[in-house]
Design a protein around this motif. Structure first.
Motif, mmCIF file in Angstrom:
data_model
loop_
_atom_site.group_PDB
_atom_site.id
_atom_site.type_symbol
_atom_site.label_atom_id
_atom_site.label_comp_id
_atom_site.label_asym_id
_atom_site.label_seq_id
_atom_site.Cartn_x
_atom_site.Cartn_y
_atom_site.Cartn_z
ATOM 1 N N GLU A 177 0.861 -0.914 0.391
ATOM 2 C CA GLU A 177 -0.663 0.222 -0.033
ATOM 3 C C GLU A 177 1.045 1.427 0.225
ATOM 4 O O GLU A 177 0.485 2.467 -0.226
ATOM 5 C CB GLU A 177 -0.740 0.403 1.104
ATOM 6 C CG GLU A 177 -1.801 -1.201 1.230
ATOM 7 C CD GLU A 177 -3.033 -0.833 2.550
ATOM 8 O OE1 GLU A 177 -2.786 -0.126 3.117
ATOM 9 O OE2 GLU A 177 -3.543 -1.861 2.266
ATOM 10 N N SER A 209 2.658 1.554 -4.235
ATOM 11 C CA SER A 209 1.297 1.887 -4.414
ATOM 12 C C SER A 209 1.740 3.504 -5.398
ATOM 13 O O SER A 209 0.560 4.180 -5.803
ATOM 14 C CB SER A 209 0.247 2.519 -3.694
ATOM 15 O OG SER A 209 -0.669 0.835 -3.465
ATOM 16 N N VAL A 217 -3.696 -8.034 -4.217
ATOM 17 C CA VAL A 217 -4.908 -7.497 -4.151
ATOM 18 C C VAL A 217 -4.950 -5.301 -4.363
ATOM 19 O O VAL A 217 -6.065 -4.730 -5.024
ATOM 20 C CB VAL A 217 -5.906 -6.994 -2.811
ATOM 21 C CG1 VAL A 217 -6.878 -5.646 -2.441
ATOM 22 C CG2 VAL A 217 -7.324 -8.588 -3.247
ATOM 23 N N THR A 218 -3.721 -5.316 -3.953
ATOM 24 C CA THR A 218 -3.104 -3.679 -4.221
ATOM 25 C C THR A 218 -2.639 -3.005 -5.167
ATOM 26 O O THR A 218 -2.989 -2.137 -6.147
ATOM 27 C CB THR A 218 -1.823 -3.429 -3.517
ATOM 28 O OG1 THR A 218 -2.793 -3.861 -1.578
ATOM 29 C CG2 THR A 218 -1.890 -2.139 -3.143
ATOM 30 N N THR A 258 -6.474 -3.169 -7.436
ATOM 31 C CA THR A 258 -6.898 -1.712 -7.016
ATOM 32 C C THR A 258 -6.662 -0.325 -7.556
ATOM 33 O O THR A 258 -6.978 0.204 -7.870
ATOM 34 C CB THR A 258 -6.423 -1.351 -5.095
ATOM 35 O OG1 THR A 258 -7.486 -2.390 -4.942
ATOM 36 C CG2 THR A 258 -7.740 0.110 -4.752
ATOM 37 N N ASN A 301 -8.240 1.977 -10.291
ATOM 38 C CA ASN A 301 -8.148 3.586 -9.626
ATOM 39 C C ASN A 301 -7.846 4.621 -10.798
ATOM 40 O O ASN A 301 -8.653 5.392 -10.843
ATOM 41 C CB ASN A 301 -7.581 4.136 -8.534
ATOM 42 C CG ASN A 301 -8.160 2.946 -7.096
ATOM 43 O OD1 ASN A 301 -9.007 2.779 -7.195
ATOM 44 N ND2 ASN A 301 -7.057 2.993 -6.241
ATOM 45 N N GLY A 352 -12.187 -1.277 -4.907
ATOM 46 C CA GLY A 352 -11.008 -1.087 -3.877
ATOM 47 C C GLY A 352 -10.998 -0.301 -2.601
ATOM 48 O O GLY A 352 -10.466 -0.590 -1.278
ATOM 49 N N PHE A 409 -13.402 -3.506 -0.158
ATOM 50 C CA PHE A 409 -12.663 -5.668 -0.598
ATOM 51 C C PHE A 409 -12.048 -5.267 1.644
ATOM 52 O O PHE A 409 -11.922 -6.637 1.486
ATOM 53 C CB PHE A 409 -11.596 -5.721 -0.862
ATOM 54 C CG PHE A 409 -9.825 -5.045 -1.114
ATOM 55 C CD1 PHE A 409 -9.247 -6.054 0.104
ATOM 56 C CD2 PHE A 409 -9.551 -3.684 -0.817
ATOM 57 C CE1 PHE A 409 -7.504 -4.821 0.672
ATOM 58 C CE2 PHE A 409 -7.966 -3.644 -1.186
ATOM 59 C CZ PHE A 409 -7.288 -3.557 0.091
ATOM 60 N N GLN A 451 -10.571 -11.723 -1.177
ATOM 61 C CA GLN A 451 -9.825 -10.395 -1.888
ATOM 62 C C GLN A 451 -9.474 -10.108 -3.110
ATOM 63 O O GLN A 451 -10.202 -9.408 -4.088
ATOM 64 C CB GLN A 451 -9.570 -9.588 -0.618
ATOM 65 C CG GLN A 451 -10.372 -9.443 0.503
ATOM 66 C CD GLN A 451 -9.031 -8.834 1.756
ATOM 67 O OE1 GLN A 451 -8.167 -9.363 1.823
ATOM 68 N NE2 GLN A 451 -9.857 -7.873 2.232
ATOM 69 N N LEU A 494 -10.687 -8.303 -6.689
ATOM 70 C CA LEU A 494 -10.562 -7.790 -7.233
ATOM 71 C C LEU A 494 -10.512 -7.661 -8.501
ATOM 72 O O LEU A 494 -10.350 -7.365 -9.084
ATOM 73 C CB LEU A 494 -9.255 -6.795 -6.700
ATOM 74 C CG LEU A 494 -9.311 -6.121 -5.369
ATOM 75 C CD1 LEU A 494 -9.881 -4.857 -6.038
ATOM 76 C CD2 LEU A 494 -10.855 -6.433 -4.411
ATOM 77 N N TRP A 517 -13.045 -7.798 -11.102
ATOM 78 C CA TRP A 517 -13.723 -6.206 -11.298
ATOM 79 C C TRP A 517 -12.954 -5.935 -12.738
ATOM 80 O O TRP A 517 -12.998 -5.237 -13.150
ATOM 81 C CB TRP A 517 -13.682 -5.394 -10.419
ATOM 82 C CG TRP A 517 -14.718 -5.133 -9.594
ATOM 83 C CD1 TRP A 517 -14.784 -5.648 -8.264
ATOM 84 C CD2 TRP A 517 -16.097 -4.536 -9.819
ATOM 85 N NE1 TRP A 517 -16.688 -5.884 -8.249
ATOM 86 C CE2 TRP A 517 -16.997 -4.788 -9.245
ATOM 87 C CE3 TRP A 517 -15.792 -3.748 -11.083
ATOM 88 C CZ2 TRP A 517 -18.207 -4.452 -9.359
ATOM 89 C CZ3 TRP A 517 -17.344 -3.272 -11.061
ATOM 90 C CH2 TRP A 517 -18.245 -3.575 -10.225
ATOM 91 N N THR A 518 -11.059 -6.787 -12.961
ATOM 92 C CA THR A 518 -10.379 -5.908 -13.689
ATOM 93 C C THR A 518 -10.627 -6.869 -14.930
ATOM 94 O O THR A 518 -10.783 -6.306 -15.959
ATOM 95 C CB THR A 518 -8.856 -6.305 -13.285
ATOM 96 O OG1 THR A 518 -8.711 -7.763 -12.785
ATOM 97 C CG2 THR A 518 -8.807 -5.762 -11.668
#
Length: 534
Positions: free
Chosen positions: A57, A61, A144-145, A148, A152, A160, A163, A207, A211, A214-215
């Motif tokens: 994160e 990120s 997951v990050t 996300t 985003n 994101g 989750f 989780q 994600l 959704w991707t």
């Protein structure tokens, strides 16, 4: 959208996650209480989360999202972004697998170092087993990050943001199932603890699946290729390194705090965890929401050399953060033990545990305004591409924290002896508070010295009036708290009624006095809430 609307949107999503986490902790306290097993569980859960915040994160990120977004919205478009994300995933996954393997093998040594005191062999084995079961969660949540960040970049924030709720739902289910097994089949606390430990990687799998779906919906097709270090991947690593160093101070602080808590009596880790859960509620909703909301606007003003606009958005953020944080800190400080009792006491979490955790919370929230101010001031540096100054501030704060903790628990070396102050867990909470205020002082001093920002006198006056309103609220709570004493540990309806009464009393007195003494700039609030013209 206005700053207030941005903060409301982000804060509401964060609040949902925090409320789910609060429900999890409430059930956890009743099912497991505060003992050696819960200390081991929380310690094991902290370790992968430290790595997650540091590498996934934090550093990852900060580096991945801008680079991915640039490719997605640039000339290369979707195909360029897909290729970049596939290359990153193909390098990222083997590194995570290797990290998990090394840490799981080294976990007995890690737990031994963190304990650094004689520990019961059975408790030690449980702590190691919990940590080895839960550590692979970092692999799952890091992926997951990655997903996300991709979502985003196309303004798809809901997956994101939602989750973390999955983890809380899975843990709550495991807790309730473990409690049923304990009541029906006589399971011990250790057996229930293992069920909840296994629930963590299970939640990570769910989780990741959430994600990943959704991707795919957004048109991305994540693929694992043969690992290759492309120039883009190399640049990602170079950018991520300073971010990792910057986040390192905060994560080292978490591990150092865990080390010092392990020097104290059994249950200390648990008492700090329950107290910090309430402390983190306003911090997450207010501090994180504001820092996320103001960075893009600050960056725009700084890039356009619009100092007046940058100063205005910084002042707005400070005013709004203190308007909400100061009363939260005062209320939590005065009603620390009642709040802990109403939310957590019951089952294996005794009244003695509630009193102990309440004492910690009463100290910890004294730093709440500082924690939020750090979140609000740091974007002023990031908007100028200055990542070093927040790092210096964080490490100075860490040094002060360590020295204060040593002073609290004492130190005995051949060449130096420091007698312990003996304040226990509240002493460690006080060390955290001191470090946080040092951090704020350093950040603000640098802003003033470099001419980036100086707090206007009008804002100082409004914050002072906010403090007056908060003190009036505190006086009202002081009397209301004692009137409801018998309700805090009573049945559910009585607890809910007492909690509602205290919250209502706080809101009415604080905002009533705030408007009377001019703690709220009505014109600025109207401007903040005003929508942009189409």
């Amino acid at each position: 959208m206005s700053l207030l609307k941005n903060v409301g949107t982000i804060g509401s999503l964060t609040m949902m996650s925090r409320i789910a986490g609060m429900a999890r902790e409430m059930i956890f306290s009743r099912v497991l209480g505060a003992n050696a097993v819960t200390d081991a569980w929380f310690q094991a859960f902290i370790i992968p989360n430290v790595f997650r915040r540091l590498f996934a994160e934090g550093a990852f990120s900060a580096a991945f999202v801008p680079m991915f977004s640039k490719r997605l919205h640039g000339d290369g478009g979707l195909e360029s972004a897909r290729s970049f994300s596939d290359d990153v995933l193909s390098i990222f996954l083997p590194v995570l697998i290797l990290l998990c393997a090394v840490m799981m093998i080294a976990m007995p040594g890690v737990i031994y170092v963190l304990a650094d005191k004689p520990i019961d062999p059975v408790e030690y084995d449980i702590a190691v087993a919990f940590a080895q079961i839960m550590f692979p969660y970092i692999l799952l949540v890091s992926l997951v990050t990655l997903f996300t960040g991709m979502l985003n970049s196309v303004s798809r924030f809901a997956p994101g943001a939602s989750f973390p709720i999955i983890l809380n739902v899975v843990l709550i289910s495991a807790l309730l199932g473990g409690e049923y097994a304990a009541a029906t089949f006589g399971w011990s606390v250790e057996q229930v603890g293992f069920v909840i430990a296994w629930a963590v990687p299970v939640a990570g799998i769910l989780q990741l699946a959430w994600l990943y779906i959704w991707t795919r919906v957004e048109g991305f097709r994540p693929r694992i290729l043969w690992p290759r270090i492309t120039p883009e991947v190399k640049r990602l690593s170079i950018i991520a390194l300073p971010a990792a160093i910057g986040g390192g101070a905060y994560q080292i602080n978490t591990l150092v705090q865990l080390y010092f808590l392990n020097q104290l009596a059994t249950g200390s880790v648990s008492h700090m965890n329950y107290a910090d859960r309430l402390n983190q509620l306003p911090l997450g909703i207010i501090g994180i929401a504001l820092s996320t909301a103001i960075l893009p606007t600050l960056s725009k003003f700084v890039g356009g050399k619009n100092k007046e606009g940058a100063d205005r958005i910084q002042s707005d953020a400070i005013e709004l953060s203190m308007l909400l944080t100061i009363p939260a800190a005062v209320a939590l400080a005065i009603c620390a033990t009642p709040f802990i009792t109403m939310l957590f006491q019951g089952g294996r979490f005794t009244m003695e545990d509630a009193n102990a955790a309440g004492a910690v919370l009463g100290v910890l929230v004294l730093g709440l305004p500082a924690y939020v101010l750090v979140k609000v001031l740091v974007p002023n540096f990031y908007a100028r591409s200055d990542t070093r100054t927040p790092v210096y501030a964080a490490f100075i704060s860490l040094f002060v924290f360590v020295v204060s903790c040593i002073w609290n628990i004492g130190l005995s070396l051949p060449w130096l002896t420091i007698e312990p102050l003996g304040y226990g867990v509240p002493g460690i909470a006080a060390a955290s508070v001191i470090g946080a205020w040092i951090n704020v002082g350093y950040l603000y001093a640098v802003l003033v010295k470099r001419g980036y920002y100086t707090i206007p006198l009008a804002l100082v006056g409004r914050v002072a009036r906010q403090l007056v309103a908060a003190l009036a609220m505190g006086a009202a709570l002081w009397f209301a708290r004692d009137l409801l004493t018998g309700w805090y540990s009573a049945g559910l309806l009585a607890r809910v009624g007492a909690l509602g009464a205290l919250v209502l009393c706080s809101a009415v007195v604080y905002f009533g006095v705030a408007f009377m003494v001019g703690a709220i700039d009505r014109q600025r609030i109207a401007a903040l809430t005003k929508k942009k013209a189409p």
